[in-house]
Design an enzyme around this catalytic site. Sequence first.
Site, mmCIF file in Angstrom:
data_model
loop_
_atom_site.group_PDB
_atom_site.id
_atom_site.type_symbol
_atom_site.label_atom_id
_atom_site.label_comp_id
_atom_site.label_asym_id
_atom_site.label_seq_id
_atom_site.Cartn_x
_atom_site.Cartn_y
_atom_site.Cartn_z
ATOM 1 N N THR A 115 0.821 -1.213 0.000
ATOM 2 C CA THR A 115 0.000 0.000 0.000
ATOM 3 C C THR A 115 0.858 1.268 0.000
ATOM 4 O O THR A 115 2.037 1.244 0.358
ATOM 5 C CB THR A 115 -0.941 0.031 1.219
ATOM 6 N N ASP A 116 0.202 2.367 -0.374
ATOM 7 C CA ASP A 116 0.878 3.667 -0.358
ATOM 8 C C ASP A 116 0.620 4.372 0.975
ATOM 9 O O ASP A 116 0.053 3.781 1.902
ATOM 10 C CB ASP A 116 0.424 4.526 -1.544
ATOM 11 N N ALA A 117 1.004 5.629 1.080
ATOM 12 C CA ALA A 117 0.864 6.379 2.329
ATOM 13 C C ALA A 117 -0.593 6.533 2.756
ATOM 14 O O ALA A 117 -0.883 6.687 3.938
ATOM 15 C CB ALA A 117 1.521 7.752 2.192
ATOM 16 N N GLY A 159 -2.698 4.141 2.497
ATOM 17 C CA GLY A 159 -3.156 2.824 2.901
ATOM 18 C C GLY A 159 -3.870 2.039 1.815
ATOM 19 O O GLY A 159 -4.503 1.027 2.086
ATOM 20 N N VAL A 160 -3.745 2.494 0.568
ATOM 21 C CA VAL A 160 -4.418 1.862 -0.566
ATOM 22 C C VAL A 160 -3.366 1.242 -1.486
ATOM 23 O O VAL A 160 -2.295 1.810 -1.695
ATOM 24 C CB VAL A 160 -5.246 2.925 -1.343
#
Length: 147
Positions: free
Chosen positions: A18-20, A22-23
Amino acid sequence: MSFRGIMTYYRTIRLADTDAAGVVYFAAALSICHEAYEASLEQSYINMRTFFSDPNVAIPIVYGEIKFFAPLYSGDQLEINLFPKQLTDSEFEIKYELVKVAPNAEKVALAQTRHVCIHPNPRRRSPLPDLMVQWLDHCATPEAVDI
C-alpha cells in the site's frame, strides 16, 4: 498465499503493498499479478531459476495496464484469475481478474501484461520455448476477459 489449479492464485494484501494513504497502488497491483504468473509457472513444474537464466531466451514484459473498480487495503484477501493466451510464435498476453473474496466476491481490478520472447543478443524476437508453449496450451481457456 495459495494456488488453486493453474489459473487462480490467492493472496493477502500486505502493508508493503500500500501507499501512504493505505491503498494498493498500481505498481504494487501489477507486481502481485506478476507474482500470480510466476506461481502458475511453478505450479506447472517450470524451474524458475533454470528457465529464466537461459542465456538464449528472455521474455520481457512489453506492455502492462491495470484498471481499478474499487480500492484494496492491507488485510484484504484476493483471488487472482489468470487468462493467458498465445498471440504469435513469440508473444503472449495474460489477462488478470482481481477479486476481493471477503465479505463477498467483488471484482476490484482487471490487468493485462504482454510478453515477447527474444534472444538476448542480438535482442531479436525468437520463438517461445517449448516449456512456455506447453504452459500456454495447458492454461488455454475459452473465457475472455476484457480490460
